[in-house]
Design a protein around this motif. Sequence first.
Motif, PDB file in Angstrom:
ATOM      1  N   HIS A  89       2.310  14.495   0.544  1.00 21.86           N
ATOM      2  CA  HIS A  89       1.628  14.783   1.809  1.00 21.86           C
ATOM      3  C   HIS A  89       2.153  13.874   2.902  1.00 21.86           C
ATOM      4  O   HIS A  89       2.807  12.871   2.635  1.00 21.86           O
ATOM      5  N   TRP A  95       0.838  -1.200   0.000  1.00 18.60           N
ATOM      6  CA  TRP A  95       0.000   0.000   0.000  1.00 18.60           C
ATOM      7  C   TRP A  95       0.874   1.251   0.000  1.00 18.60           C
ATOM      8  O   TRP A  95       1.740   1.412   0.865  1.00 18.60           O
ATOM      9  N   HIS A 142      -3.123   3.345  -7.016  1.00 20.04           N
ATOM     10  CA  HIS A 142      -3.025   3.467  -5.559  1.00 20.04           C
ATOM     11  C   HIS A 142      -4.404   3.514  -4.864  1.00 20.04           C
ATOM     12  O   HIS A 142      -5.062   2.504  -4.775  1.00 20.04           O
ATOM     13  N   ASP A 151       2.026   6.141   3.939  1.00 17.25           N
ATOM     14  CA  ASP A 151       2.139   5.348   2.703  1.00 17.25           C
ATOM     15  C   ASP A 151       2.819   6.139   1.573  1.00 17.25           C
ATOM     16  O   ASP A 151       3.007   5.614   0.471  1.00 17.25           O
ATOM     17  N   HIS A 152       3.193   7.379   1.877  1.00 16.98           N
ATOM     18  CA  HIS A 152       3.911   8.215   0.891  1.00 16.98           C
ATOM     19  C   HIS A 152       5.283   8.672   1.407  1.00 16.98           C
ATOM     20  O   HIS A 152       6.122   9.105   0.630  1.00 16.98           O
ATOM     21  N   CYS A 180      -2.353  11.118  -3.153  1.00 12.81           N
ATOM     22  CA  CYS A 180      -3.668  10.605  -2.742  1.00 12.81           C
ATOM     23  C   CYS A 180      -4.805  11.508  -3.206  1.00 12.81           C
ATOM     24  O   CYS A 180      -5.965  11.149  -3.028  1.00 12.81           O
TER      25      CYS A 180
END
Length: 239
Positions: free
Chosen positions: A65, A20, A199, A69-70, A143
């Motif tokens: 951001h 993820w 994603h 998950d980033h 996202c």
Amino acid sequence: MKITVIFDNYPYEEGLATDWGFSCLIQGAEKTILFDTGADGDILLSNMKKLGIEPKIVDTVFLSHEHWDHTGGLNAFLCGNPDCFIYLLESFSTSFEAKNYKKVNESMEICENIYSTGELGNQIKEQSLILKTDKGLVIITGCAHSGIINIIKKAKELFKQEIYLVMGGFHLAELSDAEIQEIINDFKCLGVKLVSPSHCSGDRTIELFHQCYGKDFIKLGVGKVIEITSSMTKCNALI
Ligand SMILES: [Zn+2]
Ligand SMILES: [Zn+2]
């Protein structure tokens, strides 16, 4: 310019790990930019290695951001490239302040032909990346918490150019078919030529975009390469 997906929860090339999150590499501009770092440093670095991408070739990390998950792969990545310049948002916590960094608020140039939309959104702040190409603007989203349509409108407002491709997380997984369809109609009205949702976009969103965009839909996943040149747009073959 060449965009390679390094981290995604959707597979594309065999032998690469999925998890993820999202990350991609942008090459061919004045600077080589890593957009986000996925959730996990081990997976990020192992996928980079399998794709033949040395961490050292990256000049700049652009963090969309402050979600794990980033940003989760950032520290592991910096171990292999400690001097890398990082673009954060004004709203990021101080723990992200590395050796070389800049906090973004308003839209700004990252290097020639590559820009940040600036910090967008009310609750979850986010920036997206805009690439100026011969074919039009390419928008890469993490996202899209600030709303995918708002991001596209912002890019159009900033550059008054056609939108060639929108790719990344669209964040539409909770929406009904009718609501997704409405968003797709907005994409068409805004003149978006190619789409590549992945994603957090949602399986159904991806399916509906595929149906509506047909050959102008690009399937995304780990290992996907999109090359945009003045004469053509080339992708690696689908497994
Ligand atoms: Zn997020
Ligand atoms: Zn995400």
